[in-house]
Scaffold this motif. Structure first.
Motif, PDB file in Angstrom:
ATOM      1  N   ILE A  73      -6.176  -1.760  -1.313  1.00 59.59           N
ATOM      2  CA  ILE A  73      -6.182  -0.760  -2.749  1.00 59.59           C
ATOM      3  C   ILE A  73      -6.695   0.249  -2.209  1.00 59.59           C
ATOM      4  O   ILE A  73      -7.591   0.082  -1.606  1.00 59.59           O
ATOM      5  CB  ILE A  73      -7.498  -1.424  -3.409  1.00 59.59           C
ATOM      6  CG1 ILE A  73      -7.133  -2.658  -4.102  1.00 59.59           C
ATOM      7  CG2 ILE A  73      -7.727  -0.195  -4.705  1.00 59.59           C
ATOM      8  CD1 ILE A  73      -8.229  -3.224  -4.992  1.00 59.59           C
ATOM      9  N   LYS A  74      -5.723   1.262  -2.346  1.00 59.30           N
ATOM     10  CA  LYS A  74      -5.738   2.758  -1.959  1.00 59.30           C
ATOM     11  C   LYS A  74      -5.509   3.939  -3.034  1.00 59.30           C
ATOM     12  O   LYS A  74      -4.551   3.329  -3.443  1.00 59.30           O
ATOM     13  CB  LYS A  74      -4.443   2.971  -0.559  1.00 59.30           C
ATOM     14  CG  LYS A  74      -6.000   4.174   0.403  1.00 59.30           C
ATOM     15  CD  LYS A  74      -4.324   4.016   1.444  1.00 59.30           C
ATOM     16  CE  LYS A  74      -4.723   5.145   2.183  1.00 59.30           C
ATOM     17  NZ  LYS A  74      -4.571   4.974   3.565  1.00 59.30           N
ATOM     18  N   ASN A  75      -6.520   4.033  -3.338  1.00 58.37           N
ATOM     19  CA  ASN A  75      -5.971   5.523  -4.410  1.00 58.37           C
ATOM     20  C   ASN A  75      -6.116   5.102  -6.218  1.00 58.37           C
ATOM     21  O   ASN A  75      -5.216   5.870  -5.820  1.00 58.37           O
ATOM     22  CB  ASN A  75      -4.887   6.410  -3.928  1.00 58.37           C
ATOM     23  CG  ASN A  75      -5.538   7.642  -2.781  1.00 58.37           C
ATOM     24  OD1 ASN A  75      -6.639   7.810  -2.465  1.00 58.37           O
ATOM     25  ND2 ASN A  75      -4.737   7.465  -2.121  1.00 58.37           N
ATOM     26  N   GLY A  76      -6.970   4.028  -6.115  1.00 60.92           N
ATOM     27  CA  GLY A  76      -6.167   2.899  -7.415  1.00 60.92           C
ATOM     28  C   GLY A  76      -4.511   2.748  -7.505  1.00 60.92           C
ATOM     29  O   GLY A  76      -4.508   2.233  -8.069  1.00 60.92           O
ATOM     30  N   GLU A  77      -4.416   2.308  -5.739  1.00 58.81           N
ATOM     31  CA  GLU A  77      -2.925   1.270  -6.149  1.00 58.81           C
ATOM     32  C   GLU A  77      -2.892   0.053  -4.703  1.00 58.81           C
ATOM     33  O   GLU A  77      -3.850   0.702  -4.517  1.00 58.81           O
ATOM     34  CB  GLU A  77      -1.950   2.748  -5.817  1.00 58.81           C
ATOM     35  CG  GLU A  77      -1.466   3.609  -6.875  1.00 58.81           C
ATOM     36  CD  GLU A  77      -0.712   4.415  -6.861  1.00 58.81           C
ATOM     37  OE1 GLU A  77       0.122   5.257  -7.805  1.00 58.81           O
ATOM     38  OE2 GLU A  77      -0.004   5.206  -5.598  1.00 58.81           O
ATOM     39  N   LEU A  78      -2.495  -0.657  -5.200  1.00 57.25           N
ATOM     40  CA  LEU A  78      -2.167  -1.446  -3.907  1.00 57.25           C
ATOM     41  C   LEU A  78      -0.819  -1.360  -3.938  1.00 57.25           C
ATOM     42  O   LEU A  78       0.427  -0.683  -3.935  1.00 57.25           O
ATOM     43  CB  LEU A  78      -1.270  -3.029  -5.143  1.00 57.25           C
ATOM     44  CG  LEU A  78      -3.018  -3.602  -5.622  1.00 57.25           C
ATOM     45  CD1 LEU A  78      -2.018  -4.986  -6.476  1.00 57.25           C
ATOM     46  CD2 LEU A  78      -3.521  -4.018  -4.626  1.00 57.25           C
ATOM     47  N   VAL A  79      -1.194  -0.829  -2.262  1.00 52.48           N
ATOM     48  CA  VAL A  79      -0.662  -0.644  -1.153  1.00 52.48           C
ATOM     49  C   VAL A  79      -0.066  -1.867  -0.054  1.00 52.48           C
ATOM     50  O   VAL A  79      -1.121  -1.989  -0.018  1.00 52.48           O
ATOM     51  CB  VAL A  79      -0.619   1.077  -0.180  1.00 52.48           C
ATOM     52  CG1 VAL A  79      -0.487   2.061  -1.505  1.00 52.48           C
ATOM     53  CG2 VAL A  79      -2.038   1.170   0.005  1.00 52.48           C
ATOM     54  N   PRO A  80       0.796  -1.137   0.594  1.00 50.69           N
ATOM     55  CA  PRO A  80       0.812  -2.267   1.535  1.00 50.69           C
ATOM     56  C   PRO A  80      -0.188  -1.860   3.070  1.00 50.69           C
ATOM     57  O   PRO A  80      -0.183  -1.087   3.095  1.00 50.69           O
ATOM     58  CB  PRO A  80       2.789  -2.050   2.339  1.00 50.69           C
ATOM     59  CG  PRO A  80       3.262  -1.525   0.599  1.00 50.69           C
ATOM     60  CD  PRO A  80       2.256  -1.164   0.061  1.00 50.69           C
ATOM     61  N   ARG A  81       0.002  -3.540   3.494  1.00 53.01           N
ATOM     62  CA  ARG A  81      -0.951  -3.477   5.193  1.00 53.01           C
ATOM     63  C   ARG A  81      -0.870  -4.056   5.964  1.00 53.01           C
ATOM     64  O   ARG A  81       0.370  -5.059   5.888  1.00 53.01           O
ATOM     65  CB  ARG A  81      -2.238  -3.527   4.882  1.00 53.01           C
ATOM     66  CG  ARG A  81      -2.351  -5.025   4.176  1.00 53.01           C
ATOM     67  CD  ARG A  81      -4.264  -4.807   4.800  1.00 53.01           C
ATOM     68  NE  ARG A  81      -4.664  -5.005   5.134  1.00 53.01           N
ATOM     69  CZ  ARG A  81      -5.857  -4.997   6.110  1.00 53.01           C
ATOM     70  NH1 ARG A  81      -7.261  -5.065   4.506  1.00 53.01           N
ATOM     71  NH2 ARG A  81      -6.629  -4.800   7.225  1.00 53.01           N
ATOM     72  N   ASN A  82      -1.042  -3.634   6.788  1.00 56.26           N
ATOM     73  CA  ASN A  82      -0.327  -4.897   8.319  1.00 56.26           C
ATOM     74  C   ASN A  82      -1.253  -6.325   7.730  1.00 56.26           C
ATOM     75  O   ASN A  82      -2.410  -6.165   7.195  1.00 56.26           O
ATOM     76  CB  ASN A  82      -0.930  -4.525   9.653  1.00 56.26           C
ATOM     77  CG  ASN A  82       0.203  -3.379  10.296  1.00 56.26           C
ATOM     78  OD1 ASN A  82       1.532  -2.906   9.755  1.00 56.26           O
ATOM     79  ND2 ASN A  82      -0.850  -2.209  10.731  1.00 56.26           N
ATOM     80  N   HIS A  83      -0.385  -7.254   8.588  1.00 57.45           N
ATOM     81  CA  HIS A  83      -0.440  -8.420   8.076  1.00 57.45           C
ATOM     82  C   HIS A  83      -1.130  -9.029   9.487  1.00 57.45           C
ATOM     83  O   HIS A  83      -1.028  -9.364   9.674  1.00 57.45           O
ATOM     84  CB  HIS A  83       0.338  -9.459   7.663  1.00 57.45           C
ATOM     85  CG  HIS A  83       0.139 -10.659   7.068  1.00 57.45           C
ATOM     86  ND1 HIS A  83      -1.250 -11.498   7.987  1.00 57.45           N
ATOM     87  CD2 HIS A  83       0.771 -11.799   5.744  1.00 57.45           C
ATOM     88  CE1 HIS A  83      -1.140 -12.876   7.118  1.00 57.45           C
ATOM     89  NE2 HIS A  83      -0.302 -12.474   6.109  1.00 57.45           N
ATOM     90  N   TYR A  84      -2.567  -8.868   9.959  1.00 58.05           N
ATOM     91  CA  TYR A  84      -3.066 -10.003  10.860  1.00 58.05           C
ATOM     92  C   TYR A  84      -3.308 -10.568  11.883  1.00 58.05           C
ATOM     93  O   TYR A  84      -3.315 -11.464  13.094  1.00 58.05           O
ATOM     94  CB  TYR A  84      -4.781  -9.153  11.216  1.00 58.05           C
ATOM     95  CG  TYR A  84      -5.678  -9.357   9.482  1.00 58.05           C
ATOM     96  CD1 TYR A  84      -5.749 -10.777  10.004  1.00 58.05           C
ATOM     97  CD2 TYR A  84      -6.584  -8.840   8.949  1.00 58.05           C
ATOM     98  CE1 TYR A  84      -6.831 -11.136   8.361  1.00 58.05           C
ATOM     99  CE2 TYR A  84      -7.262  -9.150   7.230  1.00 58.05           C
ATOM    100  CZ  TYR A  84      -7.377 -10.557   7.714  1.00 58.05           C
ATOM    101  OH  TYR A  84      -8.525 -11.278   6.860  1.00 58.05           O
TER     102      TYR A  84
END
Length: 452
Positions: free
Chosen positions: A371-382
């Motif tokens: 969650i970033k700035n009130g939105e779901l955004v992609p992130r790296n999958h550790y």
């Protein structure tokens, strides 16, 4: 290819009834299964939730019933009261639309047993839709005779197995003719279920519609690591970010459902709950109010929600991962139905990633998000990164910093220190596991003593 809904093997009344309720084009499971059952072939059908399997067996069952013969000709079982009632209503809809004079009985636990007995006595049903426990009860006491039944359908067979109802089905099947048409519908086919089916089916037709372990392509399936944040807080944030049409939140226990419902209500959300602890009357009222759009959020347990036909679910949230990983498939399958798009979010913490690996091994693909700035955004999958490292020495996340530090210093003996740290961590984990086993054994001994 011939449209089975207009095929002359179906009665004219049923063809007209299907058209009346706007069934003009069969789904894949209907196109494959209906011809098999019309030809009297036993079938094991593996199909995802929402694929249209209900009408895949209801159409040939109603087609086979001889209106003039006033005895039970077909039996359909469903493992939950809610699913049995839903099937009963769908069967009545098709019967009424077709104008067929077929008597249908609904037998389920949690309802007035004496009233059901009175109805059976007054009017012998030609089609029975029942839960396994109540069906076993009535057949055993000869309140319902199934010795002339030509069809037995077991719906949600894997759930029937999970809930311990196979013995009830077994008892009833033994009272039926040896040549009874037997068809099983299930999202998954566990080994124990396969062994049971061999008893009644010789060379059945195997029908698999899509891989039940693969999420429908119209569903965006996200994985969200809550980290050190409040899981409840993240849940509230997800529910209020995009204003879903209808959100279904899954928890593992009745207590957790109650807890989450109270929390979300305290935040000003209008929330309904569904679990096995609420009364039948309250459950029916809740479902009616959900269907009427009075609730935007529903919190539920797996067994209570499975089989319920809740339309318009645009968001599914797995608040926690179930003990049985296959339930994740059924949960996510509640959204994105009938060709619509859907969204599912699974909340996890880093220590649960091994369970995610198990789900991915089953064929479920996740998109890792934050969650970033009130939105779901992609992130790296550790988790993906860890798979590229050596699998010979899996290091606990808490040791990663120590390992990196020692590698960077490059002092003599750093490899030995890393190895010792890994061995120490493994030893500690073994001690914890042994302690759990000892406690489990004590609980089992106490339970056996209490049962004596």
């Amino acid at each position: 290819m011939n449209n089975i809904f207009t095929d002359e093997k179906l009665r004219p009344e049923i063809r007209a009834g299907l058209a009346k309720i706007n069934f003009t084009k069969p789904t894949k499971v209907q196109a494959e299964v209906i011809p098999l059952l019309l030809d009297g072939k036993n079938a094991i059908v593996q199909a995802v939730t929402g694929s249209g399997k209900t009408h895949a067996y209801l159409v040939p069952v109603l087609n086979a019933i001889a209106v003039d013969h006033k005895y039970t000709q077909a039996v359909i079982t469903a493992p939950s009261r809610e699913l049995a009632e839903q099937l009963y209503l769908v069967a009545r809809q098709l019967r009424d639309a077709s104008g067929l004079n077929i008597s249908i009985a609904h037998l389920a636990g949690g309802t007035d047993r004496e009233r059901q007995i009175q109805k059976l006595t007054a009017n012998k049903p030609q089609l029975v839709i029942a839960t396994p426990g109540r069906l076993h009860d009535f057949v055993q006491k000869k309140l319902l005779l199934v010795d002339q039944a030509q069809v037995l359908i077991v719906d949600e067979a894997d759930m029937t197995l999970d809930m311990g109802f196979l013995a009830d089905i077994d008892y009833v099947a033994q009272k039926m003719p040896k040549d009874v048409l037997f068809a099983v519908f299930s999202a998954t086919i566990p080994v124990k279920l396969t062994n049971f089916l061999r008893k009644y089916m010789k060379r059945p037709e195997q029908v698999t519609i899509d891989n039940p372990a693969v999420i429908a392509p119209g569903i965006k399936n996200d994985l969200l690591d809550v980290g050190s944040k409040s899981r409840k807080g993240i849940l509230y944030q997800l529910l209020t970010m995009g204003q879903p049409y209808l959100a279904l939140i899954f928890a593992n226990t009745k207590q957790r459902v109650d807890e989450l419902t109270a929390y979300l209500q305290s935040q000003g959300l209008k929330v309904a709950k569904i679990h096995g602890g609420i009364t039948e009357r309250e459950r029916k009222r809740t479902l009616r109010e959900v269907a009427q759009g009075q609730f935007q959020y529903v919190v539920a347990t797996d067994l209570a929600a499975r089989g319920l036909d809740i339309d318009g679910v645009s968001l599914v949230i797995n608040y926690e991962i179930p003990r049985d990983l296959e339930f994740v498939i059924h949960r996510i399958g509640r959204t994105g139905r009938n060709g619509l798009t859907g969204h599912a979010v699974t909340l996890i913490r880093e220590e649960e990633m091994n369970r995610i690996a198990g789900l991915e091994h089953m064929g479920i693909h996740f998109d890792f998000v934050q969650i970033k700035n009130g939105e779901l955004v992609p992130r790296n999958h550790y988790h993906r990164r860890s798979e590229r490292s050596s699998t010979n020495h899996k290091i606990d996340p808490k040791l990663n910093g120590y390992v990196k530090k020692e590698k960077k210093k490059r002092k003599p003996g750093y490899k030995r220190k890393i190895k010792q740290a890994i061995q120490k961590d493994k030893a500690q984990k073994r001690k914890i596991e042994q302690r759990h086993e000892v406690r489990k054994a004590k609980r089992m001994r106490k339970k056996r003593r209490d049962e004596k």
